[in-house]
Design an enzyme around this catalytic site. Structure first.
Site, PDB file in Angstrom:
ATOM      1  N   THR B 177       0.831  -1.212   0.000  1.00 26.08           N
ATOM      2  CA  THR B 177       0.000   0.000   0.000  1.00 26.08           C
ATOM      3  C   THR B 177       0.866   1.264   0.000  1.00 26.08           C
ATOM      4  O   THR B 177       0.451   2.288  -0.526  1.00 26.08           O
ATOM      5  CB  THR B 177      -0.953   0.068   1.205  1.00 26.08           C
ATOM      6  N   ASP B 178       2.046   1.186   0.567  1.00 27.30           N
ATOM      7  CA  ASP B 178       2.915   2.371   0.605  1.00 27.30           C
ATOM      8  C   ASP B 178       3.368   2.801  -0.786  1.00 27.30           C
ATOM      9  O   ASP B 178       3.137   3.942  -1.180  1.00 27.30           O
ATOM     10  CB  ASP B 178       4.127   2.112   1.494  1.00 27.30           C
ATOM     11  N   PRO B 179       4.031   1.912  -1.552  1.00 24.07           N
ATOM     12  CA  PRO B 179       4.408   2.352  -2.900  1.00 24.07           C
ATOM     13  C   PRO B 179       3.199   2.651  -3.783  1.00 24.07           C
ATOM     14  O   PRO B 179       3.254   3.563  -4.626  1.00 24.07           O
ATOM     15  CB  PRO B 179       5.234   1.193  -3.462  1.00 24.07           C
ATOM     16  N   GLY B 182       2.356   6.034  -3.039  1.00 20.46           N
ATOM     17  CA  GLY B 182       3.371   6.908  -3.647  1.00 20.46           C
ATOM     18  C   GLY B 182       3.047   7.186  -5.107  1.00 20.46           C
ATOM     19  O   GLY B 182       3.093   8.330  -5.566  1.00 20.46           O
ATOM     20  N   MET B 209      -4.533   6.276   2.038  1.00 25.97           N
ATOM     21  CA  MET B 209      -3.878   5.016   1.636  1.00 25.97           C
ATOM     22  C   MET B 209      -4.864   3.850   1.567  1.00 25.97           C
ATOM     23  O   MET B 209      -4.769   2.992   0.699  1.00 25.97           O
ATOM     24  CB  MET B 209      -2.761   4.673   2.624  1.00 25.97           C
TER      25      MET B 209
END
Lengths: 410, 408
Positions: B177-179, B182, B209
């Site tokens: 989920t982070d990238p 991004g 997110m």
């Protein structure tokens, strides 16, 4: 068009005025086109006469009634688009496509390299006639490189990206179980999302360089680019990765399911011990440092699960977050969209469907204060806007449209 | 790769980058590669936490040596500002005054507490685009919940459709989920910049997110809302394709992915295997029947793949027109000749760890110019560039701030 122009003025997205032609099927490029269209771009989707986008035949269907206009995936992926049918392999089809490209900022192409060449849509050919066109080509492996003619897709990309090899991230699974792709069509969605970013990059590049651009997106690279830390672990530390979860995202069992938490910092550990009611085992000096705790990880998880057996995942989530512990329930999709937070933000919006009716679906993860996301029209029925686009916009006489229909061109 | 003398697509754009950890830095490194001047602002005593992620070469454990930080922070200028100090706040505002975009992904309320809410930022730069990225979104009853990206695999339901069907949900490996957020942030900022170029209007954008993750699960969301169905783990399946799985190969923990989508693929697959008798088994005659008998089919396919390396299976099936590819570990992915040929890994020279690879943006422009890439900054590496060259402060002023601990 009067009504839609009015609607567009009522909710101008940040990409209002961009003109996009989408020649693609499936998931990745249609998702890219949808992201642009939902932010205001005009997207004309070209489908093959008769058969249309194969995604129309992909379930699940609205009210479980299969039909060319009721695929929920197709409906989601094609909101806000005008839909025409055109056999671009014919002379008339190629000519009509050419006239559409005359006014377009962007061509989105999705498919195999061989289809691109067969349809005469290679950028080298197009750049002569349309010097300001940004051609976005999303292919399984990209336009260059030794695998450019290979077959790909969701499963192959998910595994070649090195994400599959790490999934599932559960330590106690037998090693003879195969690596897994993440649920759904993540490689294709990430490729489409990335293609949307790349499209805008191409447009800014066009403005800076004063000439059109060929944007080459390999469906493999976007998900692979999520593995930057995985790569760094190999390059810096010689660790090639494995299906173990290190300290992250461990699923812990509780009364009615599971939850996940990460207690990295000391203050989080102190809060956790407080939530657990200061059990004796936590007094052990080993537990007072992060390094010590990671040595006793299995034991810690067992202790926590013993405690958690008395609580639901929602109770643990609420108790934990009240103490500023990063803890979350393992939700089903239903529990996620029905959660207080997701509901309160209006994230689910009625998505009007090509078959009539509507179903709540994802809107957008970004809330632009001044140029909001909007749904202005449902996904098109096959060839729904032929008349409007070919006769209305390109000035094709009615009789010629009828003839083209007879000939199977539209 | 870049056209000689051509300005980069985002040249002239300045980003005040308050973001840290993963999603924000991942976004701003791409903007830097596109030519934006990204000013990464770190607290001198509270630098980006990812400087401390333990991905190191043996013997290097300091905060300048983490591969996690290096792969997330290329093509940026790095400066230090303690904006919890009144003079630091003033300095942060001077950076904002010359910026087109401000981005942050702190825990809920941090920017407001230090005096850098959107209202305060806009007072300094009325046409600024400000992006607030957070786990849950900046509004809603649970907006202040604390999270790590991996835990949102759980909350968003992504884990619930991941795993072996017979064993229940499993976690998606690594960061996801982070990238993904991004990437979403990069798209958001480019769209907002496009609008601002045409109209001069800046704005605030709230990015969640959890929602970025749910965006990519629509078939499950709408199957629930329209049909009341709640999906479980999907294994390696997609629809009713079969064989469609990851199969064991020669070597330890080596696997190959094979995707046979339709009848044409099945014919090609059978030919590639030289049509052993089992490929003519009536259970495998059509797609639906293959899918219903996929366990038996998978076992037979595995017998064939086990005799071969993943590379051999891939080459043999691809030659017949069947989608196949190895399930790479990081070492194999990094050695892949196709990714190398496309210049996917770019080596940059870092002052502490030397030449190391980063991953370029996952697309190529032709004629370009393509991206510009240089190594992640050391803490405060570009203080002089930012404070003296860009903001025009004199040496005495910089020295005074250093003495007061406002900058490093």
């Amino acid at each position: 068009m009067a009504e839609s122009a009015e609607q567009q003025n009522a909710a101008p997205g940040p990409l209002l005025g961009l003109r996009v032609i989408e020649r693609a099927t499936g998931v990745s490029v249609p998702y890219c086109g949808k992201l642009l269209a939902d932010l205001g771009a005009e997207v004309i989707k070209i489908e093959q006469p008769g058969t249309g986008d194969p995604a129309r035949r992909v379930g699940p269907f609205y009210h479980d009634q299969p039909g060319p206009d009721s695929s929920l995936l197709f409906n989601y992926l094609n909101t806000n688009k005008l839909g025409v049918t055109l056999d671009v392999a014919t002379q008339l089809g190629a000519e009509l496509l050419g006239r559409l490209l005359q006014d377009a900022d962007v061509l989105l192409f999705g498919g195999e390299l061989r289809e691109m060449e067969a349809q005469g849509l290679g950028y080298a050919r197009l750049r002569e006639r349309y010097p300001r066109l940004v051609g976005v080509y999303v292919t399984p492996f990209g336009l260059t490189g030794p695998y450019r003619d290979r077959w790909g897709g969701e499963l192959v990309s998910a595994h070649m990206s090195a994400l599959g090899y790490l999934t599932p991230g559960d330590k106690d699974l037998p090693q003879d179980m195969p690596p897994l792709k993440p649920g759904g069509r993540q490689a294709l969605f990430v490729a489409g999302q990335t293609a949307a970013t790349a499209t805008l990059h191409g447009l800014f590049a066009r403005e800076a360089a004063g000439q059109g651009q060929c944007v080459d997106v390999s469906e493999l690279e976007p998900l692979t680019s999520f593995q930057f830390m995985n790569m760094a672990r190999w390059v810096y530390a010689g660790d090639p990765g494995a299906r173990s979860n290190r300290e992250f995202g461990r699923m812990l069992k509780c009364k009615d399911g599971a939850f996940a938490m990460l207690v990295g910092q000391d203050h989080m550990w102190a809060a956790l011990v407080d939530m657990l009611g200061h059990p004796d085992w936590a007094d052990n000096p080993d537990y007072q440092t992060r390094a010590g705790r990671s040595l006793r990880q299995q034991e810690t998880w067992r202790h926590i699960e013993e405690w958690a057996a008395g609580y639901t995942k929602e109770e643990i989530y609420r108790m934990g977050q009240a103490r500023r512990i990063p803890v979350f329930p393992e939700n089903t999709i239903a529990e996620a969209v029905d959660s207080a937070q997701v509901r309160s933000r209006g994230f689910l919006q009625e998505i009007p469907l090509a078959c009539g009716g509507a179903a709540p679906g994802p809107s957008a993860p970004y809330q632009f204060a001044e140029t909001p996301w909007s749904i202005r029209r449902p996904a098109p029925r096959l060839g729904q806007h032929n008349q409007e686009v070919f006769c209305g916009r390109l000035g094709l006489p009615q009789a010629e449209l009828a003839a083209a229909f007879e000939a199977g061109v539209v | 790769m870049a056209l000689e003398g051509m300005p980069l697509p985002l040249s002239g754009v300045t980003i005040a980058d308050f973001s840290w950890v993963l999603a924000g830095p991942r976004c701003t490194e791409w903007l830097g590669a596109m030519g934006a001047r990204v000013i990464k602002i770190e607290g001198p005593r509270r630098p980006d936490q990812y400087r401390n992620v333990a991905i190191h070469e043996p013997g290097h454990t300091d905060h300048e040596s983490s591969g996690a930080f290096h792969t997330l922070n290329y093509s940026k200028l790095g400066c230090t500002v303690d904006f919890t100090h009144p003079k630091g706040l003033g300095l942060a505002k001077r950076i904002i005054a010359i910026s087109d975009v401000a981005i942050e992904n702190f825990a809920y309320g941090v920017m407001e507490k230090v005096g850098l809410s959107y209202e305060e930022v806009r007072a300094v730069r009325p046409d600024i685009i400000m992006i607030g990225s957070s786990a849950m979104g900046k509004a809603g009853p649970d907006k202040a919940h604390v999270a790590y990206g991996q835990l949102l695999h759980s909350f968003s339901g992504l884990n619930s459709v991941t795993g072996y069907p017979e064993r229940g949900p499993s976690t998606v490996g690594g960061t996801y989920t982070d990238p993904l957020t991004g990437n979403t942030l990069a798209f958001t900022i480019l769209a907002a910049l496009w609008h601002r170029r045409r109209t001069g209007q800046g704005q605030y954008v709230d990015v969640s997110m959890v929602e970025a993750t749910l965006m990519q699960l629509p078939e499950y969301v709408m199957d629930y809302t329209a049909n009341g169905r709640v999906a479980g783990p999907q294994g390696n399946a997609e629809g009713v394709a079969a064989p469609h799985n990851c199969y064991p190969c020669q070597g330890e923990d080596k696997w190959v992915a094979i995707a046979v989508y339709n009848q044409e693929d099945w014919e090609a697959f059978s030919h590639a295997l030289d049509q052993p008798a089992w490929t003519r088994d009536p259970r495998f005659a059509d797609q639906l029947s293959r899918f219903q008998h996929r366990e038996a089919l998978d076992a037979l396919v595995a017998q064939w793949t086990r005799q071969r390396t993943a590379e051999e299976v891939t080459v043999q099936l691809q030659a017949a027109g069947v989608a196949a590819g190895p399930s790479y570990n990081a070492a194999e992915m990094y050695a892949d000749p196709h990714l190398k040929d496309r210049g996917f890994f770019v080596e940059v020279e870092h002052p502490v760890v030397g030449r190391k690879p980063i991953m370029r943006m996952p697309w190529l422009l032709e004629p370009g110019p393509n991206g510009q890439y240089w190594a992640a900054p050391t803490l405060g590496q570009h203080n002089d560039v930012v404070f003296r060259d860009i903001l025009g402060m004199d040496a005495a002023e910089v020295l005074a701030l250093r003495d007061e601990g406002v900058i490093l």
